[in-house]
Design an enzyme around this catalytic site. Structure first.
Site, PDB file in Angstrom:
ATOM      1  N   ARG A  80      94.363  31.421  77.485  1.00  0.00           N
ATOM      2  CA  ARG A  80      93.275  31.066  78.312  1.00  0.00           C
ATOM      3  C   ARG A  80      93.556  29.946  79.462  1.00  0.00           C
ATOM      4  O   ARG A  80      93.139  29.753  80.409  1.00  0.00           O
ATOM      5  CB  ARG A  80      91.858  30.614  77.599  1.00  0.00           C
ATOM      6  CG  ARG A  80      91.645  31.923  76.883  1.00  0.00           C
ATOM      7  CD  ARG A  80      90.822  32.975  77.218  1.00  0.00           C
ATOM      8  NE  ARG A  80      89.350  32.436  77.660  1.00  0.00           N
ATOM      9  CZ  ARG A  80      88.368  33.095  78.488  1.00  0.00           C
ATOM     10  NH1 ARG A  80      88.597  34.232  78.642  1.00  0.00           N
ATOM     11  NH2 ARG A  80      87.480  32.583  78.719  1.00  0.00           N
ATOM     12  N   GLU A  98      89.563  43.423  70.414  1.00  0.00           N
ATOM     13  CA  GLU A  98      90.153  43.854  71.957  1.00  0.00           C
ATOM     14  C   GLU A  98      91.402  44.543  71.601  1.00  0.00           C
ATOM     15  O   GLU A  98      91.964  45.559  71.998  1.00  0.00           O
ATOM     16  CB  GLU A  98      90.257  42.664  72.920  1.00  0.00           C
ATOM     17  CG  GLU A  98      89.052  42.242  73.258  1.00  0.00           C
ATOM     18  CD  GLU A  98      88.682  41.264  74.274  1.00  0.00           C
ATOM     19  OE1 GLU A  98      87.854  40.784  74.865  1.00  0.00           O
ATOM     20  OE2 GLU A  98      89.777  40.778  74.666  1.00  0.00           O
ATOM     21  N   PHE A 137      76.503  41.860  87.285  1.00  0.00           N
ATOM     22  CA  PHE A 137      77.613  42.266  87.759  1.00  0.00           C
ATOM     23  C   PHE A 137      78.555  43.469  86.978  1.00  0.00           C
ATOM     24  O   PHE A 137      79.671  43.995  87.066  1.00  0.00           O
ATOM     25  CB  PHE A 137      78.773  41.267  88.127  1.00  0.00           C
ATOM     26  CG  PHE A 137      78.923  40.226  86.924  1.00  0.00           C
ATOM     27  CD1 PHE A 137      80.126  40.838  85.826  1.00  0.00           C
ATOM     28  CD2 PHE A 137      78.331  38.992  86.712  1.00  0.00           C
ATOM     29  CE1 PHE A 137      80.187  39.768  84.960  1.00  0.00           C
ATOM     30  CE2 PHE A 137      78.618  38.326  85.552  1.00  0.00           C
ATOM     31  CZ  PHE A 137      79.482  38.488  84.459  1.00  0.00           C
ATOM     32  N   LYS A 168      94.571  43.092  85.277  1.00  0.00           N
ATOM     33  CA  LYS A 168      93.707  44.168  86.042  1.00  0.00           C
ATOM     34  C   LYS A 168      94.055  44.750  87.159  1.00  0.00           C
ATOM     35  O   LYS A 168      95.154  44.482  87.586  1.00  0.00           O
ATOM     36  CB  LYS A 168      92.482  43.231  86.260  1.00  0.00           C
ATOM     37  CG  LYS A 168      91.672  42.590  85.207  1.00  0.00           C
ATOM     38  CD  LYS A 168      90.570  41.681  85.468  1.00  0.00           C
ATOM     39  CE  LYS A 168      89.963  40.817  84.374  1.00  0.00           C
ATOM     40  NZ  LYS A 168      88.647  40.115  84.937  1.00  0.00           N
ATOM     41  N   THR A 170      87.560  31.310  85.017  1.00  0.00           N
ATOM     42  CA  THR A 170      87.170  32.624  85.322  1.00  0.00           C
ATOM     43  C   THR A 170      87.030  32.693  86.717  1.00  0.00           C
ATOM     44  O   THR A 170      87.378  33.874  87.430  1.00  0.00           O
ATOM     45  CB  THR A 170      85.804  32.962  84.645  1.00  0.00           C
ATOM     46  OG1 THR A 170      85.879  33.012  83.281  1.00  0.00           O
ATOM     47  CG2 THR A 170      85.467  34.394  84.912  1.00  0.00           C
ATOM     48  N   ARG A 193      95.100  32.384  87.641  1.00  0.00           N
ATOM     49  CA  ARG A 193      94.225  32.497  88.780  1.00  0.00           C
ATOM     50  C   ARG A 193      94.220  31.458  89.958  1.00  0.00           C
ATOM     51  O   ARG A 193      94.019  31.743  90.881  1.00  0.00           O
ATOM     52  CB  ARG A 193      92.827  32.716  87.883  1.00  0.00           C
ATOM     53  CG  ARG A 193      92.679  33.823  87.221  1.00  0.00           C
ATOM     54  CD  ARG A 193      91.533  33.884  86.363  1.00  0.00           C
ATOM     55  NE  ARG A 193      90.944  34.813  85.565  1.00  0.00           N
ATOM     56  CZ  ARG A 193      90.186  34.905  84.573  1.00  0.00           C
ATOM     57  NH1 ARG A 193      89.951  33.714  83.938  1.00  0.00           N
ATOM     58  NH2 ARG A 193      90.104  35.935  83.892  1.00  0.00           N
ATOM     59  N   TYR A 248      83.804  45.566  77.967  1.00  0.00           N
ATOM     60  CA  TYR A 248      83.004  44.477  78.373  1.00  0.00           C
ATOM     61  C   TYR A 248      81.709  44.375  77.806  1.00  0.00           C
ATOM     62  O   TYR A 248      80.782  43.910  78.169  1.00  0.00           O
ATOM     63  CB  TYR A 248      83.042  44.591  79.920  1.00  0.00           C
ATOM     64  CG  TYR A 248      84.150  43.847  80.539  1.00  0.00           C
ATOM     65  CD1 TYR A 248      84.637  42.402  80.537  1.00  0.00           C
ATOM     66  CD2 TYR A 248      84.900  44.633  81.557  1.00  0.00           C
ATOM     67  CE1 TYR A 248      85.358  41.901  80.911  1.00  0.00           C
ATOM     68  CE2 TYR A 248      85.811  43.686  82.225  1.00  0.00           C
ATOM     69  CZ  TYR A 248      86.380  42.540  81.836  1.00  0.00           C
ATOM     70  OH  TYR A 248      87.488  41.905  82.561  1.00  0.00           O
ATOM     71  N   HIS A 259      92.684  39.300  82.260  1.00  0.00           N
ATOM     72  CA  HIS A 259      91.896  38.988  81.212  1.00  0.00           C
ATOM     73  C   HIS A 259      92.491  38.579  80.008  1.00  0.00           C
ATOM     74  O   HIS A 259      93.778  39.099  79.929  1.00  0.00           O
ATOM     75  CB  HIS A 259      91.265  40.336  80.978  1.00  0.00           C
ATOM     76  CG  HIS A 259      90.423  40.362  79.519  1.00  0.00           C
ATOM     77  ND1 HIS A 259      89.259  39.813  79.448  1.00  0.00           N
ATOM     78  CD2 HIS A 259      90.916  40.644  78.378  1.00  0.00           C
ATOM     79  CE1 HIS A 259      88.720  39.891  78.091  1.00  0.00           C
ATOM     80  NE2 HIS A 259      89.894  40.149  77.504  1.00  0.00           N
ATOM     81  N   ASN A 266      89.985  38.569  89.979  1.00  0.00           N
ATOM     82  CA  ASN A 266      90.448  37.601  89.265  1.00  0.00           C
ATOM     83  C   ASN A 266      91.706  37.866  88.269  1.00  0.00           C
ATOM     84  O   ASN A 266      92.317  37.200  87.532  1.00  0.00           O
ATOM     85  CB  ASN A 266      89.798  36.631  88.495  1.00  0.00           C
ATOM     86  CG  ASN A 266      89.014  37.212  87.250  1.00  0.00           C
ATOM     87  OD1 ASN A 266      89.292  38.316  87.006  1.00  0.00           O
ATOM     88  ND2 ASN A 266      88.141  36.409  86.381  1.00  0.00           N
TER      89      ASN A 266
HETATM   90  P1  RTP Z   1      87.837  37.658  81.136  1.00  0.00           P
HETATM   91  O1  RTP Z   1      86.984  38.303  79.960  1.00  0.00           O
HETATM   92  O2  RTP Z   1      88.056  38.711  82.240  1.00  0.00           O
HETATM   93  O3  RTP Z   1      89.161  37.031  80.843  1.00  0.00           O
HETATM   94  O4  RTP Z   1      87.075  36.843  82.112  1.00  0.00           O
HETATM   95  P2  RTP Z   1      86.382  35.505  81.486  1.00  0.00           P
HETATM   96  O5  RTP Z   1      86.174  35.475  79.819  1.00  0.00           O
HETATM   97  O6  RTP Z   1      86.984  34.391  82.035  1.00  0.00           O
HETATM   98  O7  RTP Z   1      85.038  35.551  82.054  1.00  0.00           O
HETATM   99  P3  RTP Z   1      83.709  36.386  81.631  1.00  0.00           P
HETATM  100  O8  RTP Z   1      82.512  35.500  81.923  1.00  0.00           O
HETATM  101  O9  RTP Z   1      83.953  37.115  80.183  1.00  0.00           O
HETATM  102  O10 RTP Z   1      83.691  37.610  82.663  1.00  0.00           O
HETATM  103  C1  RTP Z   1      84.402  38.706  82.574  1.00  0.00           C
HETATM  104  C2  RTP Z   1      84.764  38.928  83.933  1.00  0.00           C
HETATM  105  O11 RTP Z   1      83.792  39.218  84.751  1.00  0.00           O
HETATM  106  C3  RTP Z   1      84.039  39.270  86.091  1.00  0.00           C
HETATM  107  N1  RTP Z   1      82.789  38.213  86.554  1.00  0.00           N
HETATM  108  N2  RTP Z   1      82.360  38.667  87.755  1.00  0.00           N
HETATM  109  N3  RTP Z   1      79.418  36.372  88.850  1.00  0.00           N
HETATM  110  C4  RTP Z   1      80.589  37.619  88.938  1.00  0.00           C
HETATM  111  O12 RTP Z   1      80.539  38.449  89.784  1.00  0.00           O
HETATM  112  C5  RTP Z   1      81.096  37.637  88.164  1.00  0.00           C
HETATM  113  N4  RTP Z   1      81.404  36.742  86.833  1.00  0.00           N
HETATM  114  C6  RTP Z   1      82.281  37.230  86.208  1.00  0.00           C
HETATM  115  C7  RTP Z   1      85.137  38.569  86.195  1.00  0.00           C
HETATM  116  O13 RTP Z   1      86.273  39.572  86.515  1.00  0.00           O
HETATM  117  C8  RTP Z   1      85.669  38.113  84.747  1.00  0.00           C
HETATM  118  O14 RTP Z   1      86.914  38.005  84.513  1.00  0.00           O
END
Ligand code: RTP
Length: 155
Positions: free
Chosen positions: A92, A133, A64, A16, A98, A109, A56, A122, A119
């Site tokens: 992962r 994707e 968010f 990112k 996350t 991370r 997303y 992705h 973070n």
């Molecule tokens: P990613 O898709 O980026 O690999 O992340 P992830 O699966 O680990 O997490 P996901 O739940 O899909 O969330 C995507 C991205 O959203 C941001 N996020 N912000 N509470 C918050 O402010 C919040 N929660 C999630 C993070 O950048 C996360 O990677």
């Protein structure tokens, strides 16, 4: 070993804008490389906000979402496709939880980020998302098929 090149698993990984700006590209790429995964596509792009919203789309109801899409489109993103056995799930694991406050030390991370909104990386969370994707970020001709001579020492 049999020829697995045709059906080898692939995942979409993106560094990112925060990871790119912090100079973490080589650090992150080297972790996937040293593990034994194969890089099959890579490019640096600044996604538009509309593109970030597509990426997303699953999160569009989350509070968010808007900030997240602004963030993803705020600068260069290093988009990649990595290939190897179990790369979706294990990728992962290399990335870590996350929320960097909950990621284990030793993960990307865990070692390199502090807050969930920054973070740095992705990774696709399953086979269908990986396929979607990869198709969103890359054209088929950008995926490079090649034999890596190290493979016979990895598999
Ligand atoms: P990613 O898709 O980026 O690999 O992340 P992830 O699966 O680990 O997490 P996901 O739940 O899909 O969330 C995507 C991205 O959203 C941001 N996020 N912000 N509470 C918050 O402010 C919040 N929660 C999630 C993070 O950048 C996360 O990677």
């Amino acid at each position: 070993q049999e020829a697995h090149a045709a059906e080898m698993e692939r995942t979409f990984i993106a560094i990112k804008p925060d990871g790119v700006q912090r100079g973490l590209i080589s650090e992150i790429v080297s972790r996937f490389e040293r593990k034994g995964y194969k890089l099959v596509a890579i490019k640096l792009i600044v996604p538009s906000k509309e593109f970030a919203q597509k990426h997303y789309h699953d999160l569009k109801e989350r509070p968010f979402f808007d900030g997240l899409c602004d963030f993803l489109s705020s600068g260069p993103v290093l988009a990649m496709v990595w290939e190897g056995e179990g790369v979706i799930k294990y990728g992962r694991k290399l990335i870590g939880a996350t929320d960097p406050q909950k990621s284990e030390p030793g993960t990307i991370r865990g070692d390199l980020a502090v807050v969930v909104g920054r973070n740095i990386i992705h990774g696709s969370d399953g086979p269908e998302t990986a396929e979607d994707e990869i198709a969103l970020w890359f054209e088929p001709k950008e995926l490079v098929s090649y034999t890596n001579n190290a493979e016979k020492w990895i598999y």
